[in-house]
Design a protein around this motif. Structure first.
Motif, PDB file in Angstrom:
ATOM      1  N   PRO A 141       1.016  -1.125  -0.127  1.00  0.00           N
ATOM      2  CA  PRO A 141       0.007  -0.061  -0.145  1.00  0.00           C
ATOM      3  C   PRO A 141       0.809   1.358  -0.182  1.00  0.00           C
ATOM      4  N   VAL A 142       0.260   2.284  -0.378  1.00  0.00           N
ATOM      5  CA  VAL A 142       0.893   3.689  -0.433  1.00  0.00           C
ATOM      6  C   VAL A 142      -0.008   4.625   0.397  1.00  0.00           C
ATOM      7  N   PRO A 143       0.567   5.689   0.846  1.00  0.00           N
ATOM      8  CA  PRO A 143      -0.138   6.467   1.967  1.00  0.00           C
ATOM      9  C   PRO A 143      -1.602   6.992   1.361  1.00  0.00           C
ATOM     10  N   THR A 144      -2.498   6.835   2.169  1.00  0.00           N
ATOM     11  CA  THR A 144      -3.997   7.406   1.849  1.00  0.00           C
ATOM     12  C   THR A 144      -3.604   9.011   1.719  1.00  0.00           C
ATOM     13  N   ARG A 145      -4.582   9.883   1.311  1.00  0.00           N
ATOM     14  CA  ARG A 145      -4.725  11.275   1.395  1.00  0.00           C
ATOM     15  C   ARG A 145      -4.448  11.777   2.532  1.00  0.00           C
ATOM     16  N   ASP A 146      -5.098  11.153   3.832  1.00  0.00           N
ATOM     17  CA  ASP A 146      -5.052  11.642   5.034  1.00  0.00           C
ATOM     18  C   ASP A 146      -3.795  11.291   5.736  1.00  0.00           C
ATOM     19  N   GLN A 147      -3.130  10.259   5.228  1.00  0.00           N
ATOM     20  CA  GLN A 147      -1.741   9.701   5.670  1.00  0.00           C
ATOM     21  C   GLN A 147      -0.741  10.663   4.959  1.00  0.00           C
ATOM     22  N   LEU A 148      -0.960  11.141   3.742  1.00  0.00           N
ATOM     23  CA  LEU A 148      -0.104  12.076   3.188  1.00  0.00           C
ATOM     24  C   LEU A 148       0.059  13.473   3.523  1.00  0.00           C
ATOM     25  N   LEU A 149      -1.089  13.858   3.875  1.00  0.00           N
ATOM     26  CA  LEU A 149      -1.331  15.253   4.514  1.00  0.00           C
ATOM     27  C   LEU A 149      -0.194  15.671   5.634  1.00  0.00           C
ATOM     28  N   LEU A 205       3.080  15.968   3.856  1.00  0.00           N
ATOM     29  CA  LEU A 205       3.149  17.114   2.703  1.00  0.00           C
ATOM     30  C   LEU A 205       3.492  18.465   3.847  1.00  0.00           C
ATOM     31  N   THR A 206       2.594  18.526   5.150  1.00  0.00           N
ATOM     32  CA  THR A 206       2.868  19.625   5.909  1.00  0.00           C
ATOM     33  C   THR A 206       4.163  19.832   6.371  1.00  0.00           C
ATOM     34  N   ALA A 207       4.761  18.616   6.915  1.00  0.00           N
ATOM     35  CA  ALA A 207       6.130  18.645   7.288  1.00  0.00           C
ATOM     36  C   ALA A 207       6.970  19.111   6.187  1.00  0.00           C
ATOM     37  N   ALA A 208       6.778  18.724   4.830  1.00  0.00           N
ATOM     38  CA  ALA A 208       7.746  19.136   3.588  1.00  0.00           C
ATOM     39  C   ALA A 208       7.619  20.776   3.636  1.00  0.00           C
ATOM     40  N   ALA A 209       6.564  21.374   3.985  1.00  0.00           N
ATOM     41  CA  ALA A 209       6.273  22.879   3.822  1.00  0.00           C
ATOM     42  C   ALA A 209       6.861  23.431   4.995  1.00  0.00           C
ATOM     43  N   ARG A 210       7.576  22.890   5.776  1.00  0.00           N
ATOM     44  CA  ARG A 210       8.198  23.498   6.940  1.00  0.00           C
ATOM     45  C   ARG A 210       9.592  23.822   6.718  1.00  0.00           C
ATOM     46  N   VAL A 211      10.096  24.433   5.677  1.00  0.00           N
ATOM     47  CA  VAL A 211      11.410  24.418   5.239  1.00  0.00           C
ATOM     48  C   VAL A 211      11.929  25.907   5.233  1.00  0.00           C
ATOM     49  N   PRO A 212      13.300  26.071   5.172  1.00  0.00           N
ATOM     50  CA  PRO A 212      13.562  27.647   5.054  1.00  0.00           C
ATOM     51  C   PRO A 212      12.792  28.286   3.767  1.00  0.00           C
ATOM     52  N   ASP A 213      12.439  29.422   4.128  1.00  0.00           N
ATOM     53  CA  ASP A 213      11.779  29.923   2.904  1.00  0.00           C
ATOM     54  C   ASP A 213      11.923  31.555   3.265  1.00  0.00           C
ATOM     55  N   HIS A 214      13.190  32.216   2.837  1.00  0.00           N
ATOM     56  CA  HIS A 214      13.593  33.487   3.036  1.00  0.00           C
ATOM     57  C   HIS A 214      12.469  34.312   2.361  1.00  0.00           C
ATOM     58  N   LEU A 268      16.628  26.821  -3.762  1.00  0.00           N
ATOM     59  CA  LEU A 268      17.286  25.783  -2.832  1.00  0.00           C
ATOM     60  C   LEU A 268      16.196  25.627  -1.788  1.00  0.00           C
ATOM     61  N   SER A 269      14.986  26.460  -1.677  1.00  0.00           N
ATOM     62  CA  SER A 269      13.937  26.274  -0.532  1.00  0.00           C
ATOM     63  C   SER A 269      13.120  25.067  -1.366  1.00  0.00           C
ATOM     64  N   ALA A 270      13.216  24.975  -2.662  1.00  0.00           N
ATOM     65  CA  ALA A 270      12.373  24.106  -3.305  1.00  0.00           C
ATOM     66  C   ALA A 270      13.064  22.718  -2.991  1.00  0.00           C
ATOM     67  N   GLY A 271      14.533  22.708  -3.314  1.00  0.00           N
ATOM     68  CA  GLY A 271      15.134  21.449  -2.954  1.00  0.00           C
ATOM     69  C   GLY A 271      15.230  21.073  -1.486  1.00  0.00           C
ATOM     70  N   ALA A 272      14.823  22.048  -0.606  1.00  0.00           N
ATOM     71  CA  ALA A 272      14.835  21.468   0.912  1.00  0.00           C
ATOM     72  C   ALA A 272      13.569  20.921   0.913  1.00  0.00           C
ATOM     73  N   ALA A 273      12.440  21.522   0.238  1.00  0.00           N
ATOM     74  CA  ALA A 273      11.270  20.811   0.373  1.00  0.00           C
ATOM     75  C   ALA A 273      11.297  19.394  -0.022  1.00  0.00           C
ATOM     76  N   CYS A 274      11.996  19.255  -1.235  1.00  0.00           N
ATOM     77  CA  CYS A 274      12.089  17.768  -1.741  1.00  0.00           C
ATOM     78  C   CYS A 274      12.548  16.845  -0.445  1.00  0.00           C
ATOM     79  N   PHE A 275      13.715  17.459   0.143  1.00  0.00           N
ATOM     80  CA  PHE A 275      14.501  16.512   1.001  1.00  0.00           C
ATOM     81  C   PHE A 275      13.657  16.349   2.029  1.00  0.00           C
ATOM     82  N   SER A 276      13.066  17.476   2.782  1.00  0.00           N
ATOM     83  CA  SER A 276      11.874  17.331   3.744  1.00  0.00           C
ATOM     84  C   SER A 276      10.895  16.355   3.548  1.00  0.00           C
ATOM     85  N   LEU A 277      10.289  16.432   2.531  1.00  0.00           N
ATOM     86  CA  LEU A 277       9.242  15.560   1.828  1.00  0.00           C
ATOM     87  C   LEU A 277       9.930  14.268   2.076  1.00  0.00           C
TER      88      LEU A 277
END
Length: 192
Positions: free
Chosen positions: A26-34, A37-46, A116-125
């Motif tokens: 199985p893969v994450p459901t939408r509820d499991q993925l949220l 994604l929320t963690a991935a959005a918490r990256v440095p964003d000058h 670099l912020s987008a790359g950080a979002a990739c790594f955080s995701l």
């Protein structure tokens, strides 16, 4: 002395991507993925510009992208083996998230910092998926860098680019530890 978060540090010291071809259902459901994604959005964003966005690719979308790779690759002069490898990256996956770089006009924040912020979002995701117990892998490849493929496949607007595609699923095998950089060889200590 600061109080370390030893569990987080241990995770970062031992984290390892899983080959995308070994990720199954199985893969994450939408509820499991949220939360991922929320963690991935918490990256440095000058400047709080949010110079990225997420495109969640479910199974039907991934199969469509595999077909698009096979259709466009030959016309771009891509080696047939590379075409098929890229098609299998999409077609063999059951869930992936494309992180799209969305550069913003800013006098204070240069585009490279936004990238670099987008790359950080990739790594955080990637790390958030791994920390959630899923297997995950960050892949790009020639389709991710082809403007026509990205426009047709992901619906990207002018100026947007794919920073990375994170494949997420249930890992079926743990890869052996790979060699890591020798920190002493890549570190310079400046005392003056």
């Amino acid at each position: 002395m600061p109080q370390p978060n030893q569990a987080a540090l241990d995770f970062l010291l031992s984290r390892s991507s899983r080959p995308a071809k070994t990720l199954k259902t199985p893969v994450p459901t939408r509820d499991q993925l949220l939360p991922i994604l929320t963690a991935a959005a918490r990256v440095p964003d000058h400047g709080k510009l949010v110079p990225w966005r997420f495109v969640v690719l479910e199974r039907a979308a991934l199969l469509r992208l595999a077909d698009l790779v096979r259709r466009l690759g030959p016309g771009l002069g891509i080696d047939p083996e590379k075409v098929e490898k890229s098609a299998l990256n999409f077609g063999g996956s059951h869930l992936a998230v494309a992180v799209v770089f969305v550069p913003r006009d800013s006098e204070k924040v240069p585009e490279v910092e936004q990238l670099l912020s987008a790359g950080a979002a990739c790594f955080s995701l990637l790390n958030a998926a791994l920390a959630s117990g899923w297997g995950a892998n960050w892949i790009t490849g020639w389709p991710s860098h082809d403007e026509g493929f990205c426009r047709e496949g992901f619906g990207l607007a002018a100026g947007e680019k794919v920073a990375g595609i994170i494949h997420i699923g249930t890992e079926t095998s743990v890869p052996p530890e790979r060699p890591r950089p020798d920190v002493a060889e890549i570190t310079t200590w400046m005392t003056e």
